[in-house]
Design a protein around this motif. Structure first.
Motif, mmCIF file in Angstrom:
data_model
loop_
_atom_site.group_PDB
_atom_site.id
_atom_site.type_symbol
_atom_site.label_atom_id
_atom_site.label_comp_id
_atom_site.label_asym_id
_atom_site.label_seq_id
_atom_site.Cartn_x
_atom_site.Cartn_y
_atom_site.Cartn_z
ATOM 1 N N GLY A 60 0.812 -1.401 0.055
ATOM 2 C CA GLY A 60 -0.102 -0.085 0.217
ATOM 3 C C GLY A 60 0.891 1.198 -0.125
ATOM 4 N N ASP A 61 2.054 1.183 0.692
ATOM 5 C CA ASP A 61 2.854 2.394 0.579
ATOM 6 C C ASP A 61 3.243 2.768 -0.762
ATOM 7 O OD1 ASP A 61 2.837 2.518 3.447
ATOM 8 O OD2 ASP A 61 4.810 1.606 3.774
ATOM 9 N N THR A 62 3.430 1.754 -1.562
ATOM 10 C CA THR A 62 4.008 2.071 -3.213
ATOM 11 C C THR A 62 3.011 2.576 -3.577
ATOM 12 O OG1 THR A 62 5.473 -0.057 -3.006
ATOM 13 C CG2 THR A 62 4.883 0.837 -5.157
ATOM 14 N N PHE A 63 1.559 2.054 -3.819
ATOM 15 C CA PHE A 63 0.299 2.600 -4.129
ATOM 16 C C PHE A 63 -0.015 3.749 -3.698
ATOM 17 C CE2 PHE A 63 -1.642 -2.040 -4.893
ATOM 18 C CZ PHE A 63 -0.691 -2.206 -5.976
ATOM 19 N N ASP A 64 0.349 4.435 -2.561
ATOM 20 C CA ASP A 64 -0.066 5.421 -1.840
ATOM 21 C C ASP A 64 1.113 6.464 -2.677
ATOM 22 O OD1 ASP A 64 -1.080 7.349 0.475
ATOM 23 O OD2 ASP A 64 0.947 7.843 0.405
ATOM 24 N N ALA A 65 2.309 6.226 -2.806
ATOM 25 C CA ALA A 65 3.316 7.285 -3.411
ATOM 26 C C ALA A 65 2.854 7.410 -4.856
ATOM 27 C CB ALA A 65 4.692 6.623 -3.393
ATOM 28 N N ILE A 66 2.445 6.468 -5.673
ATOM 29 C CA ILE A 66 1.979 6.423 -6.917
ATOM 30 C C ILE A 66 0.753 7.529 -7.098
ATOM 31 C CG2 ILE A 66 1.098 5.314 -8.914
ATOM 32 C CD1 ILE A 66 2.841 2.808 -8.222
ATOM 33 N N ALA A 67 -0.272 7.316 -6.152
ATOM 34 C CA ALA A 67 -1.477 8.242 -6.106
ATOM 35 C C ALA A 67 -0.992 9.471 -6.023
ATOM 36 C CB ALA A 67 -2.318 7.338 -5.109
ATOM 37 N N LEU A 76 -6.347 15.079 -16.378
ATOM 38 C CA LEU A 76 -7.410 15.191 -15.433
ATOM 39 C C LEU A 76 -7.689 13.651 -15.026
ATOM 40 C CD1 LEU A 76 -9.428 16.775 -13.882
ATOM 41 C CD2 LEU A 76 -10.889 16.584 -15.892
ATOM 42 N N GLN A 77 -7.884 12.866 -15.761
ATOM 43 C CA GLN A 77 -8.306 11.517 -15.409
ATOM 44 C C GLN A 77 -7.406 10.798 -14.196
ATOM 45 O OE1 GLN A 77 -9.048 8.449 -18.551
ATOM 46 N NE2 GLN A 77 -9.736 7.094 -17.209
ATOM 47 N N ALA A 78 -6.136 10.742 -14.428
ATOM 48 C CA ALA A 78 -5.123 10.358 -13.476
ATOM 49 C C ALA A 78 -5.425 11.008 -12.259
ATOM 50 C CB ALA A 78 -3.693 10.726 -14.193
ATOM 51 N N ARG A 79 -5.368 12.536 -12.292
ATOM 52 C CA ARG A 79 -5.712 13.078 -10.917
ATOM 53 C C ARG A 79 -6.966 12.785 -10.141
ATOM 54 N NH1 ARG A 79 -4.640 17.708 -14.055
ATOM 55 N NH2 ARG A 79 -6.948 18.506 -13.698
ATOM 56 N N VAL A 80 -8.192 12.293 -10.982
ATOM 57 C CA VAL A 80 -9.462 11.955 -10.456
ATOM 58 C C VAL A 80 -9.168 10.521 -9.947
ATOM 59 C CG1 VAL A 80 -11.677 11.308 -10.895
ATOM 60 C CG2 VAL A 80 -10.610 13.463 -11.857
ATOM 61 N N VAL A 81 -8.738 9.911 -10.508
ATOM 62 C CA VAL A 81 -8.324 8.299 -10.100
ATOM 63 C C VAL A 81 -7.469 8.670 -8.843
ATOM 64 C CG1 VAL A 81 -7.325 6.155 -10.510
ATOM 65 C CG2 VAL A 81 -8.761 7.269 -12.422
ATOM 66 N N ALA A 82 -6.644 9.276 -8.884
ATOM 67 C CA ALA A 82 -5.552 9.366 -7.614
ATOM 68 C C ALA A 82 -6.321 9.699 -6.611
ATOM 69 C CB ALA A 82 -4.273 10.377 -7.998
ATOM 70 N N GLU A 83 -7.220 10.821 -6.415
ATOM 71 C CA GLU A 83 -8.021 11.519 -5.606
ATOM 72 C C GLU A 83 -8.658 10.197 -4.764
ATOM 73 O OE1 GLU A 83 -9.867 15.023 -6.194
ATOM 74 O OE2 GLU A 83 -8.263 15.803 -7.193
ATOM 75 N N TRP A 84 -9.485 9.435 -5.960
ATOM 76 C CA TRP A 84 -10.200 8.408 -5.417
ATOM 77 C C TRP A 84 -9.548 7.298 -4.574
ATOM 78 C CZ3 TRP A 84 -11.017 3.172 -6.303
ATOM 79 C CH2 TRP A 84 -12.337 2.633 -5.938
ATOM 80 N N VAL A 115 -7.973 3.075 6.335
ATOM 81 C CA VAL A 115 -8.153 1.969 5.078
ATOM 82 C C VAL A 115 -8.593 2.870 3.935
ATOM 83 C CG1 VAL A 115 -9.183 0.100 4.506
ATOM 84 C CG2 VAL A 115 -8.729 0.242 6.642
ATOM 85 N N ARG A 116 -7.416 3.016 2.903
ATOM 86 C CA ARG A 116 -7.830 3.724 1.743
ATOM 87 C C ARG A 116 -8.052 2.661 0.740
ATOM 88 N NH1 ARG A 116 -6.268 8.783 2.903
ATOM 89 N NH2 ARG A 116 -4.753 9.212 4.527
ATOM 90 N N ARG A 117 -8.751 3.341 -0.276
ATOM 91 C CA ARG A 117 -9.283 2.480 -1.338
ATOM 92 C C ARG A 117 -7.915 1.544 -2.158
ATOM 93 N NH1 ARG A 117 -14.437 3.280 -1.237
ATOM 94 N NH2 ARG A 117 -15.164 5.309 -0.959
ATOM 95 N N TYR A 118 -6.989 2.010 -2.153
ATOM 96 C CA TYR A 118 -5.964 1.198 -2.854
ATOM 97 C C TYR A 118 -5.412 0.056 -1.906
ATOM 98 C CZ TYR A 118 -2.790 4.122 0.299
ATOM 99 O OH TYR A 118 -2.113 4.484 1.434
ATOM 100 N N HIS A 119 -5.690 0.228 -0.651
ATOM 101 C CA HIS A 119 -5.600 -0.948 0.209
ATOM 102 C C HIS A 119 -6.174 -2.549 -0.159
ATOM 103 C CE1 HIS A 119 -3.916 1.735 3.618
ATOM 104 N NE2 HIS A 119 -3.123 1.060 3.285
ATOM 105 N N ARG A 120 -7.620 -2.143 -1.042
ATOM 106 C CA ARG A 120 -8.112 -3.317 -1.287
ATOM 107 C C ARG A 120 -7.139 -4.081 -2.507
ATOM 108 N NH1 ARG A 120 -14.227 -2.792 -2.647
ATOM 109 N NH2 ARG A 120 -14.539 -4.199 -1.099
ATOM 110 N N LYS A 121 -6.544 -3.162 -3.256
ATOM 111 C CA LYS A 121 -5.546 -3.798 -4.270
ATOM 112 C C LYS A 121 -4.323 -4.233 -3.941
ATOM 113 C CE LYS A 121 -7.305 -0.398 -7.808
ATOM 114 N NZ LYS A 121 -6.911 0.793 -8.511
#
Length: 166
Positions: A60-67, A76-84, A115-121
């Motif tokens: 998750g730390d890696t996913f957090d850094a990417i987001a 814009l789509q990348a920013r929206v997905v990152a926020e989500w 628990v953030r959304r990227y934690h599911r991944k």
């Protein structure tokens, strides 16, 4: 042995053992948490859950850094997905999800970490890597696998003797 040498040794031993190095490190952290518990009294179900949680947090730390990087993206789509992805699950979303891994992960974390959304991944990736190790070692307990590796071939090369001196 300094930190860099330890991490290099983990990488080398993980490659030699056929296990993901981040999973091996998470397993060692889990065992360290239970270092005062005699080996014959280890609760491997609890240890397995702890290792999976630690491993998913590291992924998750890696996913957090990417987001967080993508929050500044021109797209814009990348920013929206990152926020989500950085958004937090509500307790209701977790309990209504039907995802046993997510629910267990959230319960283990308690209120200490959102628990953030990227934690599911991250949990999905962790489960795949754990399954690979289970199949490779023909053992369903990642805690038992890590324990055996650390008590055997890794004990001296990673200077883990203190964990197994009781």
């Amino acid at each position: 042995m300094n930190e860099q040498e330890f991490l290099q040794a983990i990488q080398a031993q993980a490659a030699a053992s056929g296990i993901n190095p981040l999973l091996l490190m998470s397993g060692i952290e889990g065992l360290y948490t239970f270092r005062e518990v005699p080996a014959n009294a280890l609760n491997f179900d609890l240890l397995d859950n702890l290792i999976l949680t630690i491993f998913a947090l590291r992924i998750g730390d890696t996913f957090d850094a990417i987001a967080r990087e993508n929050l500044d993206a021109e797209n814009l789509q990348a920013r929206v997905v990152a926020e989500w992805e950085l958004g937090e699950f509500t307790p209701e979303e977790i309990s209504n999800s039907g995802d046993a891994f997510l629910q267990s992960f959230a319960q283990t974390l308690g209120t200490s970490t959102p628990v953030r959304r990227y934690h599911r991944k991250a949990l999905e990736v962790a489960a795949v890597e754990v399954r690979k190790a289970q199949l490779h070692f023909d053992n369903n307990s990642i805690g038992a696998i890590t324990f055996a590796l650390c008590q055997g071939q890794l004990k001296d090369s990673l200077h883990l003797a203190a964990l197994f001196s009781r």
